[in-house]
Design a protein around this motif. Sequence first.
Motif, PDB file in Angstrom:
ATOM      1  N   ARG A 343      -2.859  -8.173   3.221  1.00 43.92           N
ATOM      2  CA  ARG A 343      -4.176  -7.780   3.068  1.00 43.92           C
ATOM      3  C   ARG A 343      -4.689  -7.877   1.650  1.00 43.92           C
ATOM      4  N   SER A 344      -3.835  -7.326   0.767  1.00 40.88           N
ATOM      5  CA  SER A 344      -3.975  -7.268  -0.857  1.00 40.88           C
ATOM      6  C   SER A 344      -4.330  -8.685  -1.300  1.00 40.88           C
ATOM      7  N   VAL A 345      -3.496  -9.504  -0.966  1.00 40.76           N
ATOM      8  CA  VAL A 345      -3.458 -10.886  -1.433  1.00 40.76           C
ATOM      9  C   VAL A 345      -4.868 -11.522  -0.891  1.00 40.76           C
ATOM     10  N   LYS A 346      -5.227 -11.234   0.298  1.00 38.43           N
ATOM     11  CA  LYS A 346      -6.503 -11.810   0.757  1.00 38.43           C
ATOM     12  C   LYS A 346      -7.831 -10.977   0.447  1.00 38.43           C
ATOM     13  N   GLY A 347      -7.600 -10.039  -0.351  1.00 38.05           N
ATOM     14  CA  GLY A 347      -8.804  -9.157  -1.005  1.00 38.05           C
ATOM     15  C   GLY A 347      -9.308  -8.546   0.330  1.00 38.05           C
ATOM     16  N   LEU A 348      -8.397  -8.092   1.349  1.00 44.48           N
ATOM     17  CA  LEU A 348      -9.050  -7.251   2.501  1.00 44.48           C
ATOM     18  C   LEU A 348      -9.042  -5.854   2.234  1.00 44.48           C
ATOM     19  N   PRO A 349      -9.786  -4.988   2.688  1.00 44.82           N
ATOM     20  CA  PRO A 349      -9.702  -3.491   2.515  1.00 44.82           C
ATOM     21  C   PRO A 349      -8.182  -3.082   3.007  1.00 44.82           C
ATOM     22  N   LEU A 350      -7.592  -1.965   2.269  1.00 43.15           N
ATOM     23  CA  LEU A 350      -6.569  -1.352   2.510  1.00 43.15           C
ATOM     24  C   LEU A 350      -6.995   0.083   2.926  1.00 43.15           C
ATOM     25  N   SER A 351      -7.870   0.435   2.611  1.00 45.00           N
ATOM     26  CA  SER A 351      -8.484   1.926   2.954  1.00 45.00           C
ATOM     27  C   SER A 351      -9.825   1.996   3.322  1.00 45.00           C
ATOM     28  N   LEU A 352     -10.428   2.849   4.210  1.00 45.00           N
ATOM     29  CA  LEU A 352     -11.740   3.031   4.612  1.00 45.00           C
ATOM     30  C   LEU A 352     -12.103   4.512   4.279  1.00 45.00           C
ATOM     31  N   PRO A 353     -13.661   4.501   4.404  1.00 48.15           N
ATOM     32  CA  PRO A 353     -14.125   5.906   4.267  1.00 48.15           C
ATOM     33  C   PRO A 353     -13.546   6.761   5.048  1.00 48.15           C
ATOM     34  N   GLY A 354     -13.397   6.574   6.336  1.00 49.57           N
ATOM     35  CA  GLY A 354     -12.855   7.259   7.473  1.00 49.57           C
ATOM     36  C   GLY A 354     -11.360   7.452   7.546  1.00 49.57           C
ATOM     37  N   THR A 355     -10.371   6.704   6.316  1.00 50.13           N
ATOM     38  CA  THR A 355      -9.202   6.961   6.444  1.00 50.13           C
ATOM     39  C   THR A 355      -8.630   7.794   5.389  1.00 50.13           C
ATOM     40  N   THR A 356      -9.302   7.497   4.013  1.00 51.28           N
ATOM     41  CA  THR A 356      -9.066   8.183   2.673  1.00 51.28           C
ATOM     42  C   THR A 356     -10.124   8.965   1.976  1.00 51.28           C
ATOM     43  N   GLY A 357     -11.245   8.744   2.454  1.00 52.66           N
ATOM     44  CA  GLY A 357     -12.520   9.242   2.030  1.00 52.66           C
ATOM     45  C   GLY A 357     -13.007   8.545   0.851  1.00 52.66           C
ATOM     46  N   VAL A 358     -12.329   6.987   0.505  1.00 56.03           N
ATOM     47  CA  VAL A 358     -12.780   6.298  -0.448  1.00 56.03           C
ATOM     48  C   VAL A 358     -14.578   6.021   0.031  1.00 56.03           C
ATOM     49  N   PRO A 359     -15.320   5.769  -1.305  1.00 54.97           N
ATOM     50  CA  PRO A 359     -16.752   5.683  -1.087  1.00 54.97           C
ATOM     51  C   PRO A 359     -17.066   4.295  -0.199  1.00 54.97           C
ATOM     52  N   GLN A 360     -16.418   3.407  -0.015  1.00 57.55           N
ATOM     53  CA  GLN A 360     -16.441   2.161   0.520  1.00 57.55           C
ATOM     54  C   GLN A 360     -15.168   1.345   0.749  1.00 57.55           C
ATOM     55  N   PRO A 361     -15.199   0.465   1.820  1.00 54.78           N
ATOM     56  CA  PRO A 361     -14.084  -0.194   2.330  1.00 54.78           C
ATOM     57  C   PRO A 361     -13.184  -0.666   0.827  1.00 54.78           C
ATOM     58  N   LEU A 362     -12.043  -0.540   0.599  1.00 54.22           N
ATOM     59  CA  LEU A 362     -11.497  -0.803  -0.602  1.00 54.22           C
ATOM     60  C   LEU A 362     -10.238  -1.656  -0.660  1.00 54.22           C
ATOM     61  N   THR A 363     -10.207  -2.527  -1.446  1.00 56.80           N
ATOM     62  CA  THR A 363      -8.670  -3.356  -1.321  1.00 56.80           C
ATOM     63  C   THR A 363      -8.106  -2.680  -2.427  1.00 56.80           C
ATOM     64  N   GLY A 364      -6.638  -3.330  -2.691  1.00 54.90           N
ATOM     65  CA  GLY A 364      -6.051  -2.572  -3.865  1.00 54.90           C
ATOM     66  C   GLY A 364      -4.712  -3.217  -3.887  1.00 54.90           C
ATOM     67  N   GLY A 365      -3.797  -2.766  -4.611  1.00 56.87           N
ATOM     68  CA  GLY A 365      -2.376  -3.357  -4.837  1.00 56.87           C
ATOM     69  C   GLY A 365      -2.529  -4.281  -5.951  1.00 56.87           C
ATOM     70  N   ARG A 366      -1.407  -4.331  -6.823  1.00 63.45           N
ATOM     71  CA  ARG A 366      -1.204  -5.411  -8.038  1.00 63.45           C
ATOM     72  C   ARG A 366      -0.382  -6.461  -7.474  1.00 63.45           C
ATOM     73  N   LEU A 367      -0.578  -7.522  -7.707  1.00 64.72           N
ATOM     74  CA  LEU A 367      -0.008  -8.711  -7.386  1.00 64.72           C
ATOM     75  C   LEU A 367       0.995  -9.066  -8.666  1.00 64.72           C
ATOM     76  N   ASN A 368       2.249  -9.044  -8.403  1.00 62.24           N
ATOM     77  CA  ASN A 368       3.002  -9.561  -9.348  1.00 62.24           C
ATOM     78  C   ASN A 368       3.560 -11.067  -9.203  1.00 62.24           C
ATOM     79  N   ARG A 369       3.219 -11.951 -10.053  1.00 62.78           N
ATOM     80  CA  ARG A 369       3.451 -13.439  -9.873  1.00 62.78           C
ATOM     81  C   ARG A 369       4.895 -13.652 -10.409  1.00 62.78           C
ATOM     82  N   VAL A 370       5.616 -14.760  -9.808  1.00 65.64           N
ATOM     83  CA  VAL A 370       6.792 -15.036 -10.646  1.00 65.64           C
ATOM     84  C   VAL A 370       6.735 -15.881 -11.759  1.00 65.64           C
ATOM     85  N   GLY A 371       7.567 -15.862 -12.752  1.00 63.22           N
ATOM     86  CA  GLY A 371       7.506 -16.823 -13.909  1.00 63.22           C
ATOM     87  C   GLY A 371       6.494 -16.233 -14.932  1.00 63.22           C
TER      88      GLY A 371
END
Length: 371
Positions: A343-371
């Motif tokens: 979901r992170s790579v696809k830019g989809l939310p990882l958390s919602l206002p109803g799950t963590t209280g974040v103000p809006q559906p929010l993606t997250g995570g850091r992508l670490n590429r190879v090379g």
Amino acid sequence: MANIVTLHDKTTLTAIGVISGTSMDGIDVSIVTSDGQDTPRFGAGASYPYRDGTRRELQALVAEAERALTEPLVELEAAVTADHLAAVERFIVEQKLDPAAIDLVGLHGQTVYHRPEQRFTRQLIDGPAVAQALGIATVDRFRHADVAAGGEGAPFAPLYHRALAQALEQPVMVLNLGGVGNVTYIHGETVIAFDTGPASAILDDFVLRRQGRSYDADGALAASGQVRQDLVEGFMQNPYFDRPAPKSLDRNDFHRRAQVVEALPDADGAATLAAFTIESVVASLRHVPGVPKRWLVTGGGRLNRHFMARLASRLGVPVEPVEAAGWDGDALEAQTFAYLAIRSVKGLPLSLPGTTGVPQPLTGGRLNRVG
């Protein structure tokens, strides 16, 4: 080895998820294939121990958790990373996986301090180092964006629970009895999640101090003791239980308050702490809009017969391990972070206002590429 263009172009991705929970009893690894939305397909799971030295250092840090606010912890993070890398490498070999067919590795890391009210959370893992060692892109820092935006940063499994529960009769409650307890209430598109209170950690730590055992097998010690109901009622006066959801806890948030059980015999202390966990779960019903028709329990606590029997008695509806729904309770958390990596790579939310209280559906995570 998947490159960044391939990751964004592919509809379906295969990811390995890796996590060590707050109990620090092992590094869990599993694999998921998904488009990040519909019902995921999951494969085998496995758990690998930390090296003894790594686990001792982590336990020492948790005992003085404030160190994680300021200390670089370079050597400990390197040790944690090495153990996680070894776990993934063993998993790939043992499951006869083709590394070229793995698009991502989702690395949750080891939580050592979680204070969302300070907008601070810390998980030890070096995602870029694992990516280079494996030759596979990694995603880490799953909770950071949520906490920075004012969310609780936990729990983070609800969207995976929702994906798995699509075919189940609802409303359904998924209860994770790990170091801390948390629930996901699912009814169609409604997803509410929060930490319920202490779960296995508070009882495990008591049993370790008193009897030198890492946990109360089958809840036998707790089942043999007498509950000090007055103490349980005192614990439940904590304002946390009336706070509206979503809300989250650190592993040790209730340990200081629970020290009064030290004056009790072993069995009575264990029984009283177990009863506290049960009542904190029951109290979660204050914060959901409907009565669940069924509770599915994951985490190590689902193997505690005393917990499960008492929960069924107090809740009055079926309380079953998640295996009753065809899920794998031992691998569920690792699968979660495989799914969230996708979901992170696809830019989809990882958390919602109803799950963590974040103000809006929010993606997250850091992508670490190879090379």
